[in-house]
Design a protein around this motif. Structure first.
Motif, PDB file in Angstrom:
ATOM      1  N   ILE A   1      53.214  38.475 -44.811  1.00 46.80           N
ATOM      2  CA  ILE A   1      52.850  39.565 -43.909  1.00 46.80           C
ATOM      3  C   ILE A   1      51.633  40.277 -44.485  1.00 46.80           C
ATOM      4  N   THR A   2      51.710  40.611 -45.752  1.00 52.96           N
ATOM      5  CA  THR A   2      50.554  41.177 -46.469  1.00 52.96           C
ATOM      6  C   THR A   2      50.543  40.576 -47.869  1.00 52.96           C
ATOM      7  N   ALA A   3      49.571  39.717 -48.136  1.00 57.46           N
ATOM      8  CA  ALA A   3      49.443  39.137 -49.472  1.00 57.46           C
ATOM      9  C   ALA A   3      48.664  40.109 -50.349  1.00 57.46           C
ATOM     10  N   PRO A   4      48.998  40.192 -51.623  1.00 57.77           N
ATOM     11  CA  PRO A   4      48.269  41.113 -52.512  1.00 57.77           C
ATOM     12  C   PRO A   4      46.805  40.705 -52.634  1.00 57.77           C
ATOM     13  N   ARG A   5      45.932  41.740 -52.708  1.00 65.73           N
ATOM     14  CA  ARG A   5      44.496  41.518 -52.806  1.00 65.73           C
ATOM     15  C   ARG A   5      43.963  42.103 -54.104  1.00 65.73           C
ATOM     16  N   ASN A   6      42.900  41.492 -54.630  1.00 59.39           N
ATOM     17  CA  ASN A   6      42.310  41.940 -55.891  1.00 59.39           C
ATOM     18  C   ASN A   6      41.857  43.394 -55.792  1.00 59.39           C
ATOM     19  N   LEU A   7      42.018  44.131 -56.892  1.00 60.62           N
ATOM     20  CA  LEU A   7      41.595  45.523 -56.978  1.00 60.62           C
ATOM     21  C   LEU A   7      40.534  45.657 -58.070  1.00 60.62           C
ATOM     22  N   VAL A   8      39.420  46.311 -57.724  1.00 69.29           N
ATOM     23  CA  VAL A   8      38.412  46.687 -58.722  1.00 69.29           C
ATOM     24  C   VAL A   8      38.375  48.204 -58.740  1.00 69.29           C
ATOM     25  N   LEU A   9      38.778  48.815 -59.857  1.00 64.79           N
ATOM     26  CA  LEU A   9      38.913  50.263 -59.967  1.00 64.79           C
ATOM     27  C   LEU A   9      38.064  50.786 -61.115  1.00 64.79           C
ATOM     28  N   SER A  10      37.788  52.049 -61.011  1.00 65.19           N
ATOM     29  CA  SER A  10      37.105  52.744 -62.108  1.00 65.19           C
ATOM     30  C   SER A  10      38.153  53.459 -62.957  1.00 65.19           C
ATOM     31  N   PRO A  11      37.863  53.727 -64.231  1.00 66.75           N
ATOM     32  CA  PRO A  11      38.835  54.456 -65.061  1.00 66.75           C
ATOM     33  C   PRO A  11      39.212  55.786 -64.416  1.00 66.75           C
ATOM     34  N   GLY A  12      40.521  56.072 -64.413  1.00 65.15           N
ATOM     35  CA  GLY A  12      41.017  57.308 -63.838  1.00 65.15           C
ATOM     36  C   GLY A  12      41.347  57.222 -62.372  1.00 65.15           C
ATOM     37  N   GLU A  13      41.044  56.122 -61.695  1.00 62.79           N
ATOM     38  CA  GLU A  13      41.314  55.998 -60.265  1.00 62.79           C
ATOM     39  C   GLU A  13      42.733  55.488 -60.030  1.00 62.79           C
ATOM     40  N   ASP A  14      43.182  55.589 -58.778  1.00 59.57           N
ATOM     41  CA  ASP A  14      44.498  55.127 -58.359  1.00 59.57           C
ATOM     42  C   ASP A  14      44.343  53.929 -57.419  1.00 59.57           C
TER      43      ASP A  14
ATOM     44  N   ILE B   1      53.212  47.728 -56.163  1.00 54.01           N
ATOM     45  CA  ILE B   1      52.932  48.236 -57.505  1.00 54.01           C
ATOM     46  C   ILE B   1      51.917  49.366 -57.345  1.00 54.01           C
ATOM     47  N   ILE B   2      52.266  50.548 -57.862  1.00 55.32           N
ATOM     48  CA  ILE B   2      51.419  51.725 -57.725  1.00 55.32           C
ATOM     49  C   ILE B   2      50.749  51.979 -59.076  1.00 55.32           C
ATOM     50  N   PHE B   3      49.416  52.133 -59.046  1.00 57.60           N
ATOM     51  CA  PHE B   3      48.636  52.395 -60.262  1.00 57.60           C
ATOM     52  C   PHE B   3      48.081  53.810 -60.184  1.00 57.60           C
ATOM     53  N   SER B   4      48.240  54.536 -61.267  1.00 55.75           N
ATOM     54  CA  SER B   4      47.763  55.921 -61.318  1.00 55.75           C
ATOM     55  C   SER B   4      46.942  56.112 -62.596  1.00 55.75           C
ATOM     56  N   HIS B   5      45.760  56.705 -62.460  1.00 53.75           N
ATOM     57  CA  HIS B   5      44.891  57.012 -63.606  1.00 53.75           C
ATOM     58  C   HIS B   5      44.737  55.805 -64.531  1.00 53.75           C
ATOM     59  N   VAL B   6      44.240  54.726 -63.966  1.00 57.11           N
ATOM     60  CA  VAL B   6      44.125  53.479 -64.729  1.00 57.11           C
ATOM     61  C   VAL B   6      43.045  53.612 -65.799  1.00 57.11           C
ATOM     62  N   GLN B   7      43.206  52.808 -66.850  1.00 51.70           N
ATOM     63  CA  GLN B   7      42.226  52.707 -67.920  1.00 51.70           C
ATOM     64  C   GLN B   7      41.806  51.247 -68.043  1.00 51.70           C
ATOM     65  N   GLU B   8      40.783  50.984 -68.846  1.00 48.87           N
ATOM     66  CA  GLU B   8      40.283  49.625 -68.958  1.00 48.87           C
ATOM     67  C   GLU B   8      41.356  48.668 -69.440  1.00 48.87           C
ATOM     68  N   ARG B   9      42.280  49.165 -70.301  1.00 50.83           N
ATOM     69  CA  ARG B   9      43.346  48.282 -70.798  1.00 50.83           C
ATOM     70  C   ARG B   9      44.342  47.922 -69.691  1.00 50.83           C
ATOM     71  N   SER B  10      44.252  48.568 -68.529  1.00 51.54           N
ATOM     72  CA  SER B  10      45.160  48.266 -67.408  1.00 51.54           C
ATOM     73  C   SER B  10      44.778  46.983 -66.677  1.00 51.54           C
ATOM     74  N   SER B  11      43.627  46.391 -67.010  1.00 50.28           N
ATOM     75  CA  SER B  11      43.216  45.155 -66.329  1.00 50.28           C
ATOM     76  C   SER B  11      44.233  44.060 -66.607  1.00 50.28           C
ATOM     77  N   ALA B  12      44.637  43.348 -65.583  1.00 56.62           N
ATOM     78  CA  ALA B  12      45.616  42.254 -65.706  1.00 56.62           C
ATOM     79  C   ALA B  12      45.624  41.471 -64.395  1.00 56.62           C
ATOM     80  N   VAL B  13      46.298  40.298 -64.447  1.00 60.78           N
ATOM     81  CA  VAL B  13      46.527  39.501 -63.239  1.00 60.78           C
ATOM     82  C   VAL B  13      48.015  39.593 -62.922  1.00 60.78           C
ATOM     83  N   TYR B  14      48.329  39.995 -61.711  1.00 55.09           N
ATOM     84  CA  TYR B  14      49.712  40.132 -61.272  1.00 55.09           C
ATOM     85  C   TYR B  14      50.040  39.016 -60.287  1.00 55.09           C
ATOM     86  N   GLN B  15      51.247  38.514 -60.434  1.00 58.42           N
ATOM     87  CA  GLN B  15      51.721  37.465 -59.538  1.00 58.42           C
ATOM     88  C   GLN B  15      52.892  37.995 -58.704  1.00 58.42           C
TER      89      GLN B  15
END
Length: 1284
Positions: A340-353, A393-407
């Motif tokens: 119905i909705t497949a997950p899509r790649n996210l490109v975020l800046s530090p501190g973004e949600d 999956i909800i991301f809040s105030h992400v940092q560079e170490r938050s980069s990952a691949v989710y399945q």
């Protein structure tokens, strides 16, 4: 309280989702940028989940991925690490994760069966592939079995089992013979889905010894063959017909489970004689249109792309004339997981949600599980910015170490889905991707677009400056696009210069300069003019241009929008075109086109070639264009335009046409403004806001229009609120739960200013509800979702721009989307008007259940079967549509005596509703069509054989056939018409006792209880000579008539008496009577009773020289009598000599002889019970009695029925009791006591006592010497057996 919490949670989710949409970065597709930015791995190519390989070839398991830095690859096999370095047969391609397993150099494919999974990993995360199941294909041999010959009785059913070996993938099955020819299949013989060969009933032609089943394994390109099967069919008479019995599936019900999106195949094969016909229905619904197909002679129902809505009970019905059988298959459609909705790649800046959403559906509903870098998220390293909430999956105030691949893994018992989506947290200073010092060139008064493509994380802010130290650009003169582009809507010469784009975020700042040059437009200041030139003269067209000095123009001349002719008479100069020695072919339109790298202009003129006038004449031409256009009195909404007229060219100017150009919205397009009389040279023009006006004037006289004048100076009016709103506002739903609001957008000059938008408002009609409004960009459609089905809405659309709103718009009424009607029409009644017309009535459905605009009703009707033939045929449904709320209709063109079915459906704008229950009605009988053919064969001297085919359309139960025929003489005149009624079950008729060498015309038609159908006609001729044709034996192949009749009434008349003889067919012991009277008289018939059952009678006391009419009837049979015959007695003449026939002694002697002969005949007849001719002929005196007149034979002929099987006996040798051959010789096999023909005397006659003197025969022939016509009649004895 719970309700408030739910609302708050939903609002929070919505806000979070919007934040994600706003804050998530989009990375431009710039190759240089992509090479520099870090990116987690992404799987780009992998082998299928179920991977069947050829065991003879190397196994290649694909796994390709991209990322920055480039990822490394590893594999698992059956859930554990697969160390490829320890297996010499396995290698991995360089810079790739693709495995190559070497089978061709000694490896065994079976050893590498298993479940493989690839992992691509770099410093930003790990992506994983699907579980790839490797299985080698198999094509095993057939197991040996002893096959017994199949002995089967004709008409019985038979199943030949294939039982192919189990292969991977399953083989394709087909049946062939020893000659490798496919066995023909039909409704009677067909192959089932399991590969078995089914015979609904066997026929003798099915006997053969080479029924061979083949299995083709496509993966390995091999074919396996089963041992031949022998079938022998033995016949039994009669063959017993049987009602249908299902061979497969067995029982009355069965079940089947199919997966969503697959092809559903249902099969029913039945035995029976005659061969049953299969029909499919879905209980409680219709078979899906456009997705339903019938295969294997309708024995297989195929539904493609099945969904859950296709679940239900499907019934197959096998039917023949003896009955029917049915089977119900309960189908359940399950579903493997689907997105119905497949997950899509996210490109975020530090501190973004941000959020990752993974939604899937299936049956049963799939379980959703998350992995991080290939590890279940429950045991993955913790990340404080991450929170898992079911499928999100909800991301809040992400940092560079938050980069990952989710399945995300969605799975149920029927399969799984696996999707990788990375979260890439980037902290990047601004970058400008547009080349530095890029040069842009535009034409004055046209838009200029200056690019500033950028990237940064966080997203940079963009500002534009003019000049190196200029101030920031703002205001209505500029448009700033989200992608960084600066738009100058109307570039002027002073717009030329250097523009600086500045991009900044918290990590830095960068700027880039671009150059803009605004060029003067290219203009044709001296356009070619209309020319009239005499033949063989010379003409020249001017095209003088003005252009920007930095642009190089190219001038092209065209004739009638095509290249100039390749002719040296055409001379192209720098600013003109000259044509020498003009001819009629040079007549046409000439166009001057000027092109530069930035713009293009053109002008045209017409050349008219005329003959040289004998004397000089005044030349009338179009006027010259006006000039010196001037604008004065400029106001916000008006301006005054003045001009100087050009030369009239001997024809007064009647009026001037003023046109305008909007250089801001539609440059280069001229529109009609107004027109004034030819005596006026000034005009006050009304203007619209926010339009860059230019004007031109065209003069008109009786000859035509002048060329347009040069454009006036430009005048840009000020912006204002829109004066008007969009037109043609409509609201029509495209789906049951939406409302599509459309309108015609305002034209460019109608916007009255920049920033044109529309305020769209709606509310449900007749409901106390507030208006809902939304402001949209300059589009012409808006879709409102979540509306009830087909309810009225009040709608209005208001225009606005940067300065404000247009006046309040008027409201229109629209409707949300329609849905299919819910109920079927009830109380369907059919009134049969006649055999081809019926009237159908129904009750209207409630308007609430229509769920849309009622368009009418559709009547589906189809013929089930013909009641006369009891045979089914392909059902061809017919449809009649009745518009509006009509509750009845006529069904024309029906076939008589047939059974029909119909149903009625209501129709709205969305489609058709459910069908009413099928209504059965029958049409009454009608008149039949003409017989399919009438064939006349086997002509003889006195008979013809008629064969016919039944009518193609009997239109009822045939009651009889009517045959009419009449002779045609040499002058094409028609003789008396004879009519015969023939039973309906006959298909042939032998007409005997016809005249030889005579043409007959036949009229033949069929009858039902309603009446006679159209007739078919034919002509035939009896033969002239009987030489070489043997007469059939008496009684050979004789078919007793089905009704009594008297035929072949023959008269032999003398002076005062006449002998009447006839032939009778019918029940024994009939009592006959003879009726006679004077021909042409209105007196009553005189009646004489015939003693016993004799077939002859002597009428006495007749008047000499008188014409009589005579007919024969039978007592007790009302209305049963022969056709009339006419004869004439001989004239009364004085005899010149003593007539021995008048002497008493001679009469007594003849009476004694006649009595003796009669007794002899009766005794012989009783003893032998066969007919023959008895010799009673005596030679007459040499002188013929002058009182005796020759008598003609009357050929009253009637038809006779016989079986065609008796035709074979027509060519057998003559047997006892047969008629004497035409040469009057008696063969040895004839009866010794039969009568031989009499000699060639006068015509046969009777004495007054009725004794027989003459000769009887069944034909007429010419006497060679005398030329008299011989009249022959049948003997009183053999008349009983002469009807062959």
């Amino acid at each position: 309280m719970m309700r408030k919490k739910s609302i708050s949670a939903s609002k929070a989710s919505l806000v979070l989702f919007l934040c994600q949409m706003i804050s998530a970065l989009e990375v431009p597709l710039d190759s240089k940028l992509l090479e520099e930015l870090s990116q987690p791995p992404t799987i780009t190519q992998q082998s299928p989940k179920d991977y069947i390989v050829d065991p003879r070839e190397n196994i290649v398991i694909q796994c390709e991925a991209k990322g920055k830095p480039p990822p490394s690859f590893s594999w698992t096999r059956n859930g554990t690490h697969f160390d490829i370095d320890k297996d010499a047969q396995v290698t991995m391609k360089p810079n790739s994760g693709t495995l190559v397993i070497n089978i061709m150099n000694g490896g065994k494919a079976e050893a590498y069966e298993g479940v493989y999974q690839c992992t691509a990993r770099n410093e930003r995360g790990a992506a994983i592939s699907n579980n790839i199941v490797i299985r080698p294909s198999r094509s095993p041999l057939w197991t040996k079995e002893k096959l017994e010959p199949n002995q089967v009785r004709e008409g019985d059913s038979l199943v030949l089992h294939c039982r192919p070996p189990v292969g991977l993938p399953p083989p394709i099955i087909f049946w062939m013979d020893n000659a490798f020819q496919r066995l023909p299949q039909s409704e009677r013989v067909s192959q089932g889905l399991n590969g078995d060969l089914y015979f609904s009933n066997v026929q003798p032609e099915d006997t053969r010894e080479d029924y061979i089943c083949y299995a083709r394994f496509n993966h390995t390109q091999t074919i396996q063959q089963k041992q031949p099967i022998s079938v022998k069919v033995f016949s039994t008479k009669p063959v017993t017909e049987r009602q249908p019995v299902l061979l497969t599936p067995t029982g009355s019900t069965s079940t089947k489970v199919e997966l969503r999106g697959n092809v559903l195949l249902l099969e029913c094969i039945a035995a029976g004689l005659p061969t049953p016909v299969i029909r499919w229905i879905k209980e409680g619904g219709e078979l899906p249109a456009n997705r339903t197909f019938f295969e294997n002679f309708k024995k297989t129902l195929k539904i493609i792309d099945v969904s859950e809505a296709d679940s239900g009970n499907y019934k197959c019905i096998a039917r023949n004339i003896l009955g029917s059988a049915h089977h119900v298959i309960s189908v359940t459609v399950k579903a493997a997981p689907y997105w119905i909705t497949a997950p899509r790649n996210l490109v975020l800046s530090p501190g973004e949600d941000g959020t990752l959403i993974c939604r899937a559906n299936g049956n049963p509903k799939p379980n959703i599980s998350w992995l991080a870098n290939g590890v279940p998220i429950a045991i993955a390293p913790e990340d404080p910015s991450r929170k898992v909430d079911g499928d999100t999956i909800i991301f809040s105030h992400v940092q560079e170490r938050s980069s990952a691949v989710y399945q995300c893994n969605a799975s149920n018992e029927y399969g799984y889905l696996l999707a990788n989506a990375f979260v890439n947290v980037l902290a990047e200073p601004p970058r400008i991707l547009t080349s530095a010092n890029k040069l842009y060139q535009v034409i004055s008064d046209s838009p200029a677009l200056l690019d500033c493509a950028y990237f940064g994380s966080p997203k940079p802010e963009i500002e534009w400056f003019k000049g190196v130290k200029g101030s920031i650009l703002r205001g209505n003169e500029y448009i700033f696009h989200d992608n960084g582009t600066l738009e100058i809507p109307v570039a002027q010469k002073d717009s030329t210069g250097t523009y600086t784009c500045v991009a900044r975020n918290e990590l830095g700042k960068i700027q880039n300069e671009v150059q803009l040059e605004v060029k003067d437009p290219t203009m044709i200041i001296k356009q070619p003019e209309y020319k009239v030139v005499q033949r063989y003269g010379q003409v020249s067209f001017e095209c003088i241009i003005k252009h920007d000095s930095t642009l190089l123009p190219a001038v092209i001349w065209l004739k009638d929008n095509d290249e100039l002719p390749d002719d040296e008479r055409f001379l192209v100069g720098k600013d003109n075109l000259t044509i020498m020695n003009v001819t009629d072919r040079d007549d046409g339109t000439y166009t001057c086109i000027v092109n530069t790298t930035l713009d293009s202009v053109s002008a045209s003129a017409v050349l008219t070639v005329v003959a040289a006038p004998p004397t000089p004449a005044i030349i009338y031409a179009r006027p010259n264009p006006p000039f010196d256009l001037e604008l004065t009195g400029q106001l916000e909404r008006s301006v005054e335009l003045s001009w100087i007229p050009g030369d009239e060219n001997n024809s007064p100017i009647t009026n001037f046409v003023i046109e305008y150009e909007d250089g801001l919205h539609e440059p280069g397009v001229w529109h009609y403004q107004t027109e004034v009389p030819g005596t006026q040279t000034t005009v006050q023009l009304k203007l619209s806001p926010y339009v860059n006006y230019s004007f031109r004037v065209i003069a008109v006289n009786e000859i035509g229009r002048s060329q347009p004048s040069e454009p006036s100076e430009q005048y840009l009016t000020k912006s204002a609120n829109p004066d008007e709103n969009p037109s043609n506002v409509q609201g029509i739903g495209s789906e049951p739960d939406n409302l599509v609001i459309t309108w015609e957008s305002l034209k460019g000059f109608q916007s009255n200013g920049p920033g044109l938008q529309y305020k769209v408002s709606w509310r449900q009609k007749d409901v106390d509800d507030e208006w809902t409004s939304v402001i949209v960009a300059n589009v012409s459609k808006y879709i409102v979702s979540g509306t009830p089905t087909f309810v009225p809405y009040e709608i209005k659309v208001q225009a606005l721009n940067d300065l404000g709103y247009a006046p309040e718009p008027s409201e229109v009424i629209g409707h949300s989307g329609e849905d299919l009607p819910m109920v079927a029409p009830g109380n369907v009644q059919v009134h049969v008007v006649n055999s081809t017309l019926a009237k159908v009535h129904w009750d209207p459905v409630p308007l609430k259940t229509v769920r849309g605009h009622l368009q009418g009703y559709k009547v589906y009707y189809w013929k089930v079967q013909s009641l006369s033939r009891r045979s089914r045929r392909h059902v061809e449904k017919k449809i009649l549509t009745f518009r509006g709320n009509k509750t009845f209709g006529m069904l024309p063109g029906l076939e008589p005596y047939s059974s029909y079915k119909l149903n009625v459906r209501v129709v709205n704008g969305k489609g058709e509703g459910p069908a009413s229950p099928d209504k059965v009605f029958k049409t009454p009988e009608g008149v039949p069509s003409s017989p399919s053919f009438l064939k006349i064969t086997n002509p003889t001297l006195d008979s013809l054989t008629l064969e016919w085919g039944s009518p193609t359309h009997p239109n009822g139960v045939l009651t009889s056939y009517i045959l009419k025929f009449q002779p045609i003489n040499n002058t094409h005149e028609l003789g008396p018409l004879v009519e015969i009624r023939i039973p309906a079950n006959e298909s042939s008729l032998i007409l005997k006792n016809l005249n030889y060498s005579t043409r007959y015309k036949f009229y033949f038609n069929a009858q039902t209880s309603v009446g006679s159908g159209s007739q078919i006609t034919e002509e035939a001729v009896t033969i002239m000579d009987e030489a070489g044709i043997l007469r059939p034996a008496v009684g050979a192949g004789k078919v007793q008539p089905l009704y009594p009749r008297i035929r072949n009434v023959t008269t032999a008349a003398a002076e005062t008496y006449a002998n009447i003889s006839w032939e009778y067919e019918g029940p024994d012991h009939a009592n006959f009577y003879v009726e006679y009277g004077v021909a042409g008289s209105k007196e009553d018939w005189k009646k004489e009773i015939v003693n016993g059952s004799r077939s002859f009678f002597v009428l006495k006391g007749l008047t000499p020289g008188t014409a009589y009419k005579v007919r024969v009837g039978a007592e007790g049979l009302s209305g049963f009598r022969s056709s009339e015959d006419v004869f004439e007695t001989g004239p009364a003449m004085a005899s010149r000599q003593v007539d021995i026939a008048t002497q008493g002694w001679f009469i007594g002697l003849m009476c004694a002889v006649a009595l003796l002969i009669l007794i002899l005949l009766i005794v012989c007849f009783i003893r032998r019970n066969k007919g023959g001719k008895y010799p009673v002929k005596e030679k007459e005196d040499a002188h013929a009695d002058p009182e005796i007149q020759p008598m003609k034979e009357d050929d009253g002929t009637f038809g006779e029925y016989r079986s065609l099987e008796s035709d074979a006996e027509d060519h057998k040798p003559l047997k006892k009791g047969s008629r004497t051959p035409s040469d009057r010789t008696v063969k040895k096999e004839d009866s010794d006591d039969s009568l031989v023909d009499y000699g060639e005397g006068v015509n046969g006659q009777f004495n007054e006592d009725g004794s027989f003197i003459g000769q009887y025969s069944g034909k007429k022939e010419k006497e060679p010497a005398e030329g008299n016509e011989s009249s022959e009649a049948p003997s009183p004895v053999n008349a009983m057996n002469s009807f062959v």
